[in-house]
Design an enzyme around this catalytic site. Structure first.
Site, PDB file in Angstrom:
ATOM      1  N   SER A 159      -9.685   2.149   2.831  1.00 19.01           N
ATOM      2  CA  SER A 159      -8.756   2.874   1.984  1.00 19.01           C
ATOM      3  C   SER A 159      -7.757   1.965   1.270  1.00 19.01           C
ATOM      4  O   SER A 159      -7.064   2.392   0.357  1.00 19.01           O
ATOM      5  CB  SER A 159      -7.991   3.902   2.820  1.00 19.01           C
ATOM      6  OG  SER A 159      -7.177   3.268   3.796  1.00 19.01           O
TER       7      SER A 159
ATOM      8  N   LYS B 244       0.856  -1.182   0.000  1.00 22.79           N
ATOM      9  CA  LYS B 244       0.000   0.000   0.000  1.00 22.79           C
ATOM     10  C   LYS B 244       0.895   1.235   0.000  1.00 22.79           C
ATOM     11  O   LYS B 244       1.897   1.278   0.713  1.00 22.79           O
ATOM     12  CB  LYS B 244      -0.898  -0.016   1.237  1.00 22.79           C
ATOM     13  CG  LYS B 244      -1.903   1.126   1.310  1.00 22.79           C
ATOM     14  CD  LYS B 244      -2.831   0.962   2.513  1.00 22.79           C
ATOM     15  CE  LYS B 244      -3.850   2.095   2.592  1.00 22.79           C
ATOM     16  NZ  LYS B 244      -4.786   1.911   3.741  1.00 22.79           N
TER      17      LYS B 244
ATOM     18  N   SER C 144     -10.157  -0.268   7.070  1.00 20.83           N
ATOM     19  CA  SER C 144      -9.565  -0.134   5.738  1.00 20.83           C
ATOM     20  C   SER C 144      -8.847  -1.371   5.218  1.00 20.83           C
ATOM     21  O   SER C 144      -8.362  -1.368   4.087  1.00 20.83           O
ATOM     22  CB  SER C 144      -8.604   1.059   5.709  1.00 20.83           C
ATOM     23  OG  SER C 144      -9.321   2.259   5.791  1.00 20.83           O
TER      24      SER C 144
END
Length: 492
Positions: free
Chosen positions: A154, A79, A178
């Site tokens: 997210s 990420k 998330s």
């Protein structure tokens, strides 16, 4: 060699060890898939092909010399909130579009030490603030199950790369759901560890008292392999806890589902907006666990209505504090031709931050302001303790707590949910972060539109092994985690 992306982490590790294929061949396979498929999914912000092939060659040399770990030579996607030395780290924001970190986050460094090969950095909601990965600067990542829908957020890019078989596993972060929500939307397994279990050093902060990194993969077993690398104390992180780390892979069969007491909060299944298909799939998965010997126990979690308002006072307040460093002076986005220092601050921040980030900064700054600090922020912290105590009381009678991971399946891209609608979509995940508890998402079926549905299991502190074990055994008795979207079946 065309089906390498269909192999589990264990199968990939064994294949490398037995020289059925090399790390370079495996890495090239994924890079070809990324080049072909990611134009549709838009999951990667940065693909590090040259570096990945160099790491793969080093991994092959280590394997040949007998110096390999279990995961040496396996590709991974990070990420884009984890700092990576010499590679752009954007946090999904225009504010950091030109930021190249001079150091690695601990999670990344541990991955390198284990011999993992970094394929690249993946898309996300800006500064991890959002639930859709419709990024205003880097574009919208698509859900591999239906490209007209979001992958969640997210950590939507992390979920999409795994669901599209563009990486065998990925790192994510979870501040209010998330990891679990995008894992639910994309039919994956995703673990949010206990707060302090995984180092936050080098992870760009959103809400420091709730941020936590974790693994995202197809199965609990795959997540366990990555947790063995990610977990552990880090002296560089003052919130990291000195506690012995389990061997999550070896412990996969240690928790017996027979006589496992699963708490079913009646408040969770009466939430307005809970989709009928989601409720049905979750109830079917609980019935399956009951058939395997688990005992379902109805419980009360009386603080449910406080989750959303408490979280959306504390998290923006911490974000307001954390994001004040992005001022256009030392690094990051800087407006053009500022007339004075105040103009530099104002325009750099208003131009560099997207709408949702600005909204949360303003909410947080208001909650922290002199006239409202006690009325909002301090009161929210007191309610947070009551939420934690509510869970601890429940764990006196049950081993784990079950809930949907999200009240709906994946939204359509461009649905333009109001902030309130988006925030209420996190009703099942927020409290876990407020209390610092571990929780896991497991895929348990599909809705009428063939979009994945996820079951969330919440554990007591430091029970990651238990959660992974329960989901692993459920996955031995079901095949939802093996289902693949049509786009994932494409060969490079």
């Amino acid at each position: 060699m065309s089906d390498l992306h269909r192999l589990s982490i264990r199968e990939l590790s064994e294949g490398l060890a037995q020289a059925k294929f090399s790390s370079r061949e495996l890495t090239e396979h994924y890079l070809k898939r990324i080049a072909k498929i990611d134009t549709q999914v838009q999951s990667y912000i940065t693909v590090t092909a040259e570096q990945a092939l160099a790491q793969a060659d080093a991994a092959d040399a280590a394997i040949k010399a007998g110096h390999a770990t279990t995961l040496t030579g396996l590709p991974i996607a990070h990420k884009d909130i984890f700092c990576t030395q010499g590679i752009k780290t954007t946090a999904g924001s225009k504010m950091l579009d030109n930021f190249v970190s001079p150091y690695d986050a601990t999670v990344v460094a541990k991955g390198k030490a284990a011999g993992l090969v970094t394929l690249g950095k993946v898309n996300m909601d800006e500064f991890a603030m959002g639930s859709t990965s419709e990024n205003p600067h880097f574009g919208s990542t698509k859900n591999p199950w239906n490209l007209e829908h979001v992958p969640g957020g997210s950590s939507g890019g992390s979920a999409a790369v795994v669901a599209a078989d563009l990486a065998p596993f990925a790192t994510g972060t979870d501040t209010g759901g998330s990891i679990r929500q995008p894992a639910s939307f994309c039919g994956l397994t995703g673990l949010k560890p206990t707060y302090g279990r995984v180092s936050r050093f080098g992870m760009i902060a959103y809400a420091s008292s709730m941020d936590q990194g974790g693994p995202m993969a197809r199965s609990a077993e795959d997540c366990a392999y990555l947790m063995n690398v990610m977990a552990g104390h880090d002296a560089k992180d003052s919130t990291s806890v000195q506690k012995e780390v389990d061997d999550y892979v070896s412990n996969l069969n240690d928790t017996s589902v027979k006589d496992l007491r699963i708490g079913i909060p009646k408040q969770y299944f009466n939430v307005q907006g809970l989709d009928a298909d989601v409720k049905a799939r979750v109830e079917e998965s609980l019935k399956k666990l009951e058939e395997m010997g688990a005992i379902l126990v109805e419980i009360n979690l009386n603080m449910t209505e406080a989750y959303v308002p408490t979280y959306y006072l504390i998290a923006p307040a911490e974000a307001s504090s954390n994001l004040q460093r992005f001022d256009g002076v030392r690094y990051g986005y800087r407006c053009e031709n500022p007339v004075d220092l105040m103009d530099l601050y104002k325009r750099s921040r208003s131009e560099g931050f997207g709408t949702e980030v600005q909204r949360r900064i303003l909410i947080g700054t208001y909650a922290l302001s002199a006239g409202y600090y006690d009325a909002y922020y301090v009161k929210a912290q007191k309610v947070r303790r009551l939420i934690q105590q509510d869970f601890l009381k429940a764990f006196e009678n049950v081993d784990v707590i079950a809930a949907p991971s999200a009240p709906t399946t994946a939204y359509k891209i461009g649905a333009n949910l109001s902030p309130t609608e988006m925030y209420l979509g996190d009703i099942y995940t927020l409290a876990v972060n407020l209390a610092g508890l571990p929780a896991i998402n497991a895929p348990v079926g599909f809705d009428k539109n063939n979009l994945p549905v996820g079951l969330q299991l919440i554990g007591n502190y430091w029970s990651e092994s238990q959660l992974l074990s329960v989901v692993h055994q459920y996955q031995q008795a079901t095949d939802w985690h093996t289902k693949r979207a049509a786009i994932a079946e494409e060969n490079a």
